[in-house]
Each structure stands twice: as structure tokens, then as C-alpha cells.
Design an enzyme around this catalytic site. Structure first.
Site, PDB file in Angstrom:
ATOM      1  N   ASP A 130       0.788  -1.272  -0.233  1.00  0.00           N
ATOM      2  CA  ASP A 130      -0.050   0.047  -0.099  1.00  0.00           C
ATOM      3  C   ASP A 130       0.915   1.206   0.020  1.00  0.00           C
ATOM      4  O   ASP A 130       1.181   1.725   1.223  1.00  0.00           O
ATOM      5  CB  ASP A 130      -0.972  -0.087   1.239  1.00  0.00           C
ATOM      6  CG  ASP A 130      -2.046   1.047   1.080  1.00  0.00           C
ATOM      7  OD1 ASP A 130      -2.257   1.643   0.276  1.00  0.00           O
ATOM      8  OD2 ASP A 130      -2.577   1.303   2.340  1.00  0.00           O
ATOM      9  N   GLU A 188      -2.866  10.453   0.662  1.00  0.00           N
ATOM     10  CA  GLU A 188      -3.827   9.785   0.575  1.00  0.00           C
ATOM     11  C   GLU A 188      -4.203   9.069   2.077  1.00  0.00           C
ATOM     12  O   GLU A 188      -5.242   8.884   2.486  1.00  0.00           O
ATOM     13  CB  GLU A 188      -3.991   8.830  -0.380  1.00  0.00           C
ATOM     14  CG  GLU A 188      -5.296   7.977  -0.502  1.00  0.00           C
ATOM     15  CD  GLU A 188      -5.414   6.763   0.307  1.00  0.00           C
ATOM     16  OE1 GLU A 188      -6.434   6.196   0.544  1.00  0.00           O
ATOM     17  OE2 GLU A 188      -4.393   6.425   0.929  1.00  0.00           O
ATOM     18  N   GLU A 189      -3.085   8.610   2.686  1.00  0.00           N
ATOM     19  CA  GLU A 189      -3.037   7.862   3.882  1.00  0.00           C
ATOM     20  C   GLU A 189      -3.772   8.835   4.955  1.00  0.00           C
ATOM     21  O   GLU A 189      -4.161   8.547   6.234  1.00  0.00           O
ATOM     22  CB  GLU A 189      -1.925   7.352   4.367  1.00  0.00           C
ATOM     23  CG  GLU A 189      -1.527   6.189   3.335  1.00  0.00           C
ATOM     24  CD  GLU A 189      -2.432   4.900   3.377  1.00  0.00           C
ATOM     25  OE1 GLU A 189      -3.368   4.997   4.241  1.00  0.00           O
ATOM     26  OE2 GLU A 189      -2.022   3.988   2.876  1.00  0.00           O
TER      27      GLU A 189
END
Length: 433
Positions: free
Chosen positions: A159, A191-192
Site C-alpha cells: 500500500d 492519501e493515507e
């Protein structure tokens, strides 16, 4: 991937991290069988431009808000393959942040391509070094294994640097055969943590209304399956304010912890309450909405009545809008407290949160699933208006079940299959138009 497989991998990862490096071994790497006792595992990686690139970007730490170094590596790599590359600066959220930027690439002057492929370059903490391991086996007498089963471990191997690598090489291989293919690449930051990179792209001139792209392919760990949809998201805080006092005279104060505990206790069960009785919403596609109390902060010392307490909560929405769930949570807190104001909700920016996302899965040759995690997808505002629908696909290598854990790992076979999968999606998108 099977859970017992990754539990075994976790043990190998921990073993690998205690070693300074792999022992140099002697032997030949074949396309099929490899004897782990006679072959340098790194030779398998070195022999493949895809696997070497994946290794290089994983070895560069890129925890959210610290993506600059891996971003610069990507910029140089993509430019070396004769693509036009733009560095899209993302406004820092604080004066202490280092430079952050998205990477946008395309062929020649085709700045607004028909098909856009995207994934994110940031990871969750902590950084875990890159390492290689033979597949777990109970048969110690036979150390031969398939090359495709070699395990690659470390933060970001799944990821989402696996998707970044597979997307880039799928695009390069497509362009090698069809130089006029109208495809673009977006590798974004944040994004995280907040989705800031995709939100910035979404509000830029690269995302006009109506859109110039007819297809967007998002890369996340989906176990090489197409995703028909994923749950929505909502985050908020529960806050209680009291009055400090000496713990020997608690009646002189008011405990914020005592106020917040009944509320948290009820919210912790609300996903199991039927919606008609005030519980979270459900759907046939995604099942139950789920609620997680992720952080609790309160108090100063054991002998002080706490004047403040807060909890940070995340909800995965199976149905309805963020506003629907906000109202359900408001009503739940009011029911527990009697509306006495001892506990209140802080939803922050009411534009945050997203409803469930329903995606396209009409390309043959893929298994189809739904997932519970969030992605950049709702952050990309597609202003199609009355024009043709923009298709959105979600696909990628690796399992979300290990993505944020200390056992994050993927196999060579999954990475290589993902390149074929992305090429199939690109071909279908270009062929449909």
C-alpha cells in the site's frame, strides 16, 4: 491471500530485519523453480526492471507529509522514459512541512489524456525496511520454490507502492506497443492522512469541467480483483469538559472521563443496533456500517479529577450520506446524556466525509469484490454534468489485510500479474472509445 500465509511471512520478516543483509549465494535464477539454498534472492529482483523499481521506491521512506524524496525519484525515473512530467505543488498544511507535490505525466503534449491511472506515494508509519524471503513452508527437506512466490516485505510494498510500480510499467509497456495511446499518470501525496493530494488535483486546471478523461483507474490493494464499490467515511471527535479538583475531594470537581465513558460505551455498540432503533445504516451491498474508537485522550494524573476528555472516531458508511450518520450520532449522544451538554460532538469541516462509492467492474477476466476501506476516489470530483459518464475502476496487487501492519508483504507473482491486469484495463478503456 490466506491469513495463515501472512502470519508465516510475519515471522520471516522479523527474522529478516535482524540480519544486516542477505547472504550472497551462488546459482542461476530460472523462470520457474528456484532453490533458496543456492540462489541469491536479490538476483531475482535485479533481473527485473519492474521489481528493481518497486524495491527502489519502497526503500525510500515516504510517510505522509514526507513524500519529497520518493517524489523526486519518481520524477527522474519517469522523465528518463521520455514522458512529459509536471510537478504539481501541493500547498503545505503548516509552515513546518517540507515541499509536497503530485506527479502528473503524459505523452508529448497530450496534457489531457483519455485514460488516467492513479495511485498514492505516501505510506502510514512506521517505516519498515525492504527485505526478501522464501515462501513459508513446512517442508524443510525441499527448499525449491517458484520464483513467483518470492516474498517482498516492508512498508509500502503493498500500500500502495505495488500499485505505483505496476501502473507505471503497465503504461510504459502499453506505450511501447502503441505510442499514440492517450493515457496519463497521477501519483499523489497524502492519501493515507487527509487526501490532500487528490483534492488539490481535483481543484486544479488538470481536472476541467466537463472532464477530458473518460476513464480513471485507481490503484489500491484489491487482491488483483475489480472492486464494485467501497464504503464511505466519516470522522469526528467526542468531547467532554468538566472541572478539575483534587481526587480526595472529587465532589469539588466534575470528571470529564465519567461523562464521556457512557457515551463511548454506547457508540461502541451502535453498529449492532438496528437502524430503525437508532443504529448505523446498512445496505445489501456493504452490510453494516462500522464504528471505531481509535484514540482517547483524557486526564493529567491519577490524583486529579480530569477536566477534559476526547475521543477520535471513524465510521465506515455502508449506506446514506455523511450527514445521515452525523444525525444518527447526534441523536445517540443526546439519548445517553439527556441533552445536558456535558458531552458534545466536533465534526470539523462538514465537507469532510464521503458516501459509499459504487464503481465500474465491466471488464471481463476479473473476480469482483467490495471493500471496507476508503480511497482517493471520492476526493476526485468529476464534473460530468450532462456529458458521458466517466468510468471509475479500482484494482491492484496485494491484500489490505496486511497493508498497515508490521507484516506488510507481497509476492513477485502478484506484482507481475498486476501489470497484466492494468494493461487489460487500459486496453478495455481505450478500445471502448
Amino acid at each position: 491471500m490466506k491469513a495463515n500465509y501472512f502470519y508465516a511471512v510475519a515471522s520471516l520478516v522479523r527474522l529478516g530485519l535482524t540480519l544486516e543483509s542477505q547472504q550472497p549465494l551462488i546459482g542461476q535464477v530460472t523462470d520457474d523453480k528456484v532453490k533458496s539454498a543456492s540462489v541469491n534472492l536479490e538476483a531475482i529482483i535485479n533481473a527485473s526492471p519492474l521489481l528493481s523499481f518497486h524495491r527502489d521506491i519502497v526503500q525510500i521512506p515516504s510517510i505522509s507529509e514526507n513524500e519529497k524524496n520518493v517524489g523526486n525519484f519518481l520524477l527522474n525515473f519517469i522523465r528518463s522514459h521520455n514522458l512529459t512530467v509536471e510537478k504539481q505543488i501541493v500547498t503545505p498544511e503548516s509552515d513546518t512541512e517540507q515541499e509536497r507535490f503530485n506527479i502528473y505525466a503524459y505523452t508529448g503534449k497530450d496534457r489531457f489524456p483519455d485514460v488516467l491511472l492513479t495511485s498514492h506515494i505516501d505510506t502510514v508509519p512506521p517505516f519498515i525496511p525492504y527485505s526478501l524471503h522464501p515462501p513459508a513452508t513446512d517442508n524443510t527437506d525441499n527448499l525449491t520454490f517458484n520464483r513467483s512466490d518470492l516474498v517482498i516485505a516492508g512498508r509500502g510494498t503493498v500500500d500502495a507502492k505495488a500499485s505505483v510500480a505496476a501502473i507505471l510499467f503497465a503504461a510504459l509497456e502499453t506505450l511501447d506497443v502503441n505510442p499514440d495511446a492517450s493515457i496519463g499518470l497521477l501519483f499523489d501525496v497524502g492519501e493515507e492522512k487527509s487526501g490532500v493530494g487528490m483534492k488539490h488535483f481535483s481543484n486544479s486546471d488538470l481536472n476541467p469541467a466537463p472532464p477530458t478523461f473518460h476513464t480513471v483507474i485507481f490503484g489500491e490493494p484489491t487482491e488483483l480483483k475489480l472492486v464494485a464499490g467501497h464504503k464511505g467515511t466519516l470522522g469526528f471527535k467526542v468531547v467532554a469538559e468538566g472541572k478539575a479538583a483534587h481526587s480526595g475531594y472529587p465532589w469539588l470537581g466534575k470528571s470529564a472521563i465519567s461523562s464521556i465513558l457512557p457515551v463511548l460505551s454506547y457508540l461502541d455498540t451502535i453498529q449492532d443496533v438496528q437502524p430503525e432503533k437508532g443504529g448505523l445504516l446498512r445496505s445489501e451491498t456493504f452490510g453494516q456500517s462500522t464504528l471505531n474508537i481509535g484514540v482517547v485522550r483524557a486526564g493529567l494524573a491519577g490524583n486529579v479529577v480530569p477536566a477534559y476528555a476526547e475521543a477520535r472516531i471513524s465510521v465506515r458508511l455502508a449506506a446514506g450520506s455523511p450527514d445521515d450518520t452525523r444525525e444518527i450520532v447526534r441523536k445517540a449522544v443526546e439519548d445517553v446524556t439527556g441533552g445536558d451538554g456535558s458531552v458534545y460532538l466536533d465534526f470539523g469541516n462538514l465537507e469532510n466525509g464521503a458516501p459509499p462509492q459504487y464503481l465500474d467492474f465491466d471488464v471481463d477476466g476479473f473476480d469482483v469484490i467490495t471493500v471496507n476501506y476508503g480511497t482517493d476516489i471520492p476526493a476526485l470530483k468529476i464534473n460530468a454534468q450532462e456529458g458521458p459518464k466517466v468510468k471509475r475502476y479500482l484494482y491492484g496487487p496485494g491484500s489490505i489485510h496486511v497493508a498497515h501492519g508490521d507484516d506488510e508483504a507481497i509476492t513477485v507473482g502478484e506484482l507481475e500479474e498486476a501489470v497484466r491486469g492494468y494493461k487489460k484495463l487500459i486496453s478495455a478503456a481505450l478500445g471502448a472509445h
